[in-house]
Scaffold this motif. Structure first.
Motif, PDB file in Angstrom:
ATOM      1  N   PRO A  33       0.880  -1.170   0.099  1.00 35.72           N
ATOM      2  CA  PRO A  33       0.042   0.001  -0.049  1.00 35.72           C
ATOM      3  C   PRO A  33       0.925   1.440   0.120  1.00 35.72           C
ATOM      4  CG  PRO A  33       0.028  -1.083   2.216  1.00 35.72           C
ATOM      5  CD  PRO A  33       0.609  -1.899   1.261  1.00 35.72           C
ATOM      6  N   SER A  34       2.117   1.241   0.455  1.00 32.04           N
ATOM      7  CA  SER A  34       2.878   2.433   0.154  1.00 32.04           C
ATOM      8  C   SER A  34       4.375   2.083   0.119  1.00 32.04           C
ATOM      9  CB  SER A  34       2.950   3.162   1.702  1.00 32.04           C
ATOM     10  OG  SER A  34       3.334   2.238   2.670  1.00 32.04           O
ATOM     11  N   LYS A  35       5.248   3.195  -0.107  1.00 29.24           N
ATOM     12  CA  LYS A  35       6.540   2.837  -0.451  1.00 29.24           C
ATOM     13  C   LYS A  35       7.221   2.210   0.734  1.00 29.24           C
ATOM     14  CE  LYS A  35       8.536   7.353   0.289  1.00 29.24           C
ATOM     15  NZ  LYS A  35       9.268   8.572  -0.102  1.00 29.24           N
ATOM     16  N   ALA A  36       6.820   2.632   2.042  1.00 28.15           N
ATOM     17  CA  ALA A  36       7.630   1.980   3.321  1.00 28.15           C
ATOM     18  C   ALA A  36       7.020   0.893   3.383  1.00 28.15           C
ATOM     19  CB  ALA A  36       6.698   3.023   4.328  1.00 28.15           C
ATOM     20  N   ALA A  37       5.868   0.383   3.095  1.00 30.86           N
ATOM     21  CA  ALA A  37       5.479  -1.291   3.166  1.00 30.86           C
ATOM     22  C   ALA A  37       6.453  -1.954   2.093  1.00 30.86           C
ATOM     23  CB  ALA A  37       4.107  -1.418   2.808  1.00 30.86           C
ATOM     24  N   LEU A  38       6.395  -1.340   0.861  1.00 31.48           N
ATOM     25  CA  LEU A  38       7.684  -1.974  -0.073  1.00 31.48           C
ATOM     26  C   LEU A  38       8.730  -1.994   0.379  1.00 31.48           C
ATOM     27  CD1 LEU A  38       8.326  -3.043  -2.728  1.00 31.48           C
ATOM     28  CD2 LEU A  38       7.989  -0.712  -3.916  1.00 31.48           C
ATOM     29  N   LEU A  39       9.347  -1.324   0.679  1.00 28.46           N
ATOM     30  CA  LEU A  39      10.870  -0.983   1.207  1.00 28.46           C
ATOM     31  C   LEU A  39      10.940  -2.087   2.520  1.00 28.46           C
ATOM     32  CD1 LEU A  39      11.986   2.523   1.259  1.00 28.46           C
ATOM     33  CD2 LEU A  39      12.897   0.655  -0.239  1.00 28.46           C
ATOM     34  N   GLY A  40      10.077  -2.262   3.387  1.00 25.46           N
ATOM     35  CA  GLY A  40      10.034  -3.318   4.444  1.00 25.46           C
ATOM     36  C   GLY A  40      10.225  -4.487   3.948  1.00 25.46           C
ATOM     37  N   ALA A  41       9.180  -4.762   2.788  1.00 25.42           N
ATOM     38  CA  ALA A  41       9.347  -6.228   2.372  1.00 25.42           C
ATOM     39  C   ALA A  41      10.785  -6.279   1.613  1.00 25.42           C
ATOM     40  CB  ALA A  41       8.208  -6.441   1.471  1.00 25.42           C
ATOM     41  N   ALA A  42      11.246  -5.333   0.991  1.00 25.65           N
ATOM     42  CA  ALA A  42      12.439  -5.564   0.334  1.00 25.65           C
ATOM     43  C   ALA A  42      13.513  -5.708   1.014  1.00 25.65           C
ATOM     44  CB  ALA A  42      12.485  -4.288  -0.486  1.00 25.65           C
ATOM     45  N   LEU A  43      13.598  -5.210   2.203  1.00 22.99           N
ATOM     46  CA  LEU A  43      14.620  -5.467   3.308  1.00 22.99           C
ATOM     47  C   LEU A  43      14.840  -6.827   3.595  1.00 22.99           C
ATOM     48  CD1 LEU A  43      14.459  -2.347   5.322  1.00 22.99           C
ATOM     49  CD2 LEU A  43      16.190  -2.642   3.793  1.00 22.99           C
ATOM     50  N   VAL A  44      13.661  -7.611   3.781  1.00 17.95           N
ATOM     51  CA  VAL A  44      13.549  -8.994   4.396  1.00 17.95           C
ATOM     52  C   VAL A  44      13.723  -9.868   3.155  1.00 17.95           C
ATOM     53  CG1 VAL A  44      11.994 -10.569   5.366  1.00 17.95           C
ATOM     54  CG2 VAL A  44      11.940  -8.306   6.262  1.00 17.95           C
ATOM     55  N   GLY A  45      13.116  -9.514   1.891  1.00 17.93           N
ATOM     56  CA  GLY A  45      13.010 -10.234   0.724  1.00 17.93           C
ATOM     57  C   GLY A  45      14.290 -10.559  -0.075  1.00 17.93           C
ATOM     58  N   THR A  46      15.149  -9.276  -0.202  1.00 14.60           N
ATOM     59  CA  THR A  46      16.364  -9.453  -0.994  1.00 14.60           C
ATOM     60  C   THR A  46      17.468 -10.129  -0.703  1.00 14.60           C
ATOM     61  OG1 THR A  46      17.885  -7.885  -2.437  1.00 14.60           O
ATOM     62  CG2 THR A  46      17.266  -7.320   0.003  1.00 14.60           C
ATOM     63  N   PRO A  47      17.986 -10.954  -1.341  1.00 14.16           N
ATOM     64  CA  PRO A  47      19.307 -11.665  -1.188  1.00 14.16           C
ATOM     65  C   PRO A  47      20.363 -10.916  -0.753  1.00 14.16           C
ATOM     66  CG  PRO A  47      18.136 -12.401  -3.365  1.00 14.16           C
ATOM     67  CD  PRO A  47      17.445 -11.093  -2.814  1.00 14.16           C
ATOM     68  N   ALA A  48      20.623  -9.546  -1.291  1.00 11.00           N
ATOM     69  CA  ALA A  48      21.472  -8.764  -1.177  1.00 11.00           C
ATOM     70  C   ALA A  48      21.926  -8.497   0.487  1.00 11.00           C
ATOM     71  CB  ALA A  48      21.495  -7.388  -1.722  1.00 11.00           C
ATOM     72  N   LEU A  49      20.960  -8.480   1.447  1.00 14.13           N
ATOM     73  CA  LEU A  49      21.212  -8.122   2.711  1.00 14.13           C
ATOM     74  C   LEU A  49      21.196  -9.538   3.662  1.00 14.13           C
ATOM     75  CD1 LEU A  49      19.021  -4.976   3.070  1.00 14.13           C
ATOM     76  CD2 LEU A  49      21.240  -5.214   2.306  1.00 14.13           C
ATOM     77  N   ARG A  50      21.238 -10.656   3.071  1.00 13.36           N
ATOM     78  CA  ARG A  50      21.340 -11.994   3.679  1.00 13.36           C
ATOM     79  C   ARG A  50      22.737 -12.207   3.877  1.00 13.36           C
ATOM     80  NH1 ARG A  50      16.685 -14.753   0.107  1.00 13.36           N
ATOM     81  NH2 ARG A  50      14.926 -13.502   0.695  1.00 13.36           N
ATOM     82  N   PHE A  51      23.114 -13.045   4.881  1.00 11.24           N
ATOM     83  CA  PHE A  51      24.077 -13.711   5.268  1.00 11.24           C
ATOM     84  C   PHE A  51      23.942 -14.954   5.799  1.00 11.24           C
ATOM     85  CE2 PHE A  51      24.044 -10.177   8.356  1.00 11.24           C
ATOM     86  CZ  PHE A  51      23.951 -11.208   9.357  1.00 11.24           C
ATOM     87  N   ASP A  52      24.762 -15.972   5.589  1.00 13.70           N
ATOM     88  CA  ASP A  52      24.591 -17.197   6.010  1.00 13.70           C
ATOM     89  C   ASP A  52      24.923 -17.236   7.847  1.00 13.70           C
ATOM     90  OD1 ASP A  52      24.109 -18.539   3.669  1.00 13.70           O
ATOM     91  OD2 ASP A  52      26.424 -18.963   3.526  1.00 13.70           O
ATOM     92  N   VAL A  53      24.011 -18.175   8.573  1.00 10.85           N
ATOM     93  CA  VAL A  53      24.482 -18.073   9.761  1.00 10.85           C
ATOM     94  C   VAL A  53      25.466 -18.904  10.358  1.00 10.85           C
ATOM     95  CG1 VAL A  53      23.213 -18.931  12.041  1.00 10.85           C
ATOM     96  CG2 VAL A  53      21.913 -17.502  10.435  1.00 10.85           C
ATOM     97  N   PRO A  54      26.463 -18.613  10.960  1.00 13.52           N
ATOM     98  CA  PRO A  54      27.563 -19.510  10.934  1.00 13.52           C
ATOM     99  C   PRO A  54      27.343 -20.583  12.166  1.00 13.52           C
ATOM    100  CG  PRO A  54      27.786 -17.438  12.359  1.00 13.52           C
ATOM    101  CD  PRO A  54      26.414 -17.291  11.548  1.00 13.52           C
ATOM    102  N   ASP A  55      28.445 -21.721  11.983  1.00 12.84           N
ATOM    103  CA  ASP A  55      28.180 -22.704  13.122  1.00 12.84           C
ATOM    104  C   ASP A  55      29.696 -23.150  13.206  1.00 12.84           C
ATOM    105  OD1 ASP A  55      27.768 -24.875  14.722  1.00 12.84           O
ATOM    106  OD2 ASP A  55      26.270 -26.097  13.309  1.00 12.84           O
TER     107      ASP A  55
END
Length: 197
Positions: free
Chosen positions: A59-81
């Protein structure tokens, strides 16, 4: 979720692909122009997705950006073990450090988090991003508790706030060089304190 092609488009897998293109467009435009100048129209033009379709999903650019932050692979990293809490936390600090220093992820992360500080609506959606990250990092603390490396009353959120906050302040606010042993020293201060042993 459907795209401009309707149900058949989703069945062909176009919905997720189009979503990724929208996320890429939104985040790249955010990094280039800032939050205030970001528009759904510009996102639609760059992603070649009709703006009515974008509004149907968010419904808004804020909602879109919130989804993008979670959904984009660019901001992900593997959880170490690594087999130890100390090793895992050092790896997490290094991952956050890379996120905030290596383009294009760094440009996106800094722009998004800076924008969230000035936009209450975006800040609400940004909390989802941080909740998602903490959920992904929880296995680190669950394994540490099983190994007896954490007391029962340990606060994983506070631990990560202290560690990620140190990276954020050093890289974004102070803009001072990071030594090769930054992760080791930061984790040591948090786990061991600064008093002589």
């Amino acid at each position: 979720m459907v795209d401009g092609t309707g149900q058949h488009g989703r069945q062909r897998g176009e919905g997720p692909r189009r979503q990724g293109e929208i996320f890429d467009a939104a985040l790249s435009l955010l990094a280039e122009n800032g939050y205030e100048r970001l528009t759904i129209e510009a996102i639609a033009e760059r992603s070649t997705v009709n703006k009515t379709t974008i509004y149907r999903w968010w419904p808004s650019k804020a909602a879109l950006l919130g989804a993008a932050l979670v959904g984009t692979p660019a901001l992900r990293f593997d959880v170490p073990d690594t087999g130890s809490l100390r090793g895992d936390l050092e790896a997490l600090v290094d991952a956050v450090l890379a996120l905030l220093t290596k383009p294009p992820a760094a440009d996106v992360a800094v722009a998004a988090l800076a924008a969230a500080a000035h936009s209450p609506e975006l800040a609400v959606h940004a909390r989802t991003f941080f909740a998602d990250r903490l959920a992904r990092e929880n296995p680190v603390f669950e394994r540490a508790a099983t190994r007896g490396e954490l007391p029962p009353d340990a606060d994983p959120t506070l631990l990560m706030d202290l560690l990620a906050g140190a990276v954020w302040v050093r890289v974004v606010l102070r803009q001072t060089p990071i030594g090769e042993d930054f992760a080791r020293r930061t984790v040591s201060f948090v786990l061991d304190g600064v008093r002589p042993r």
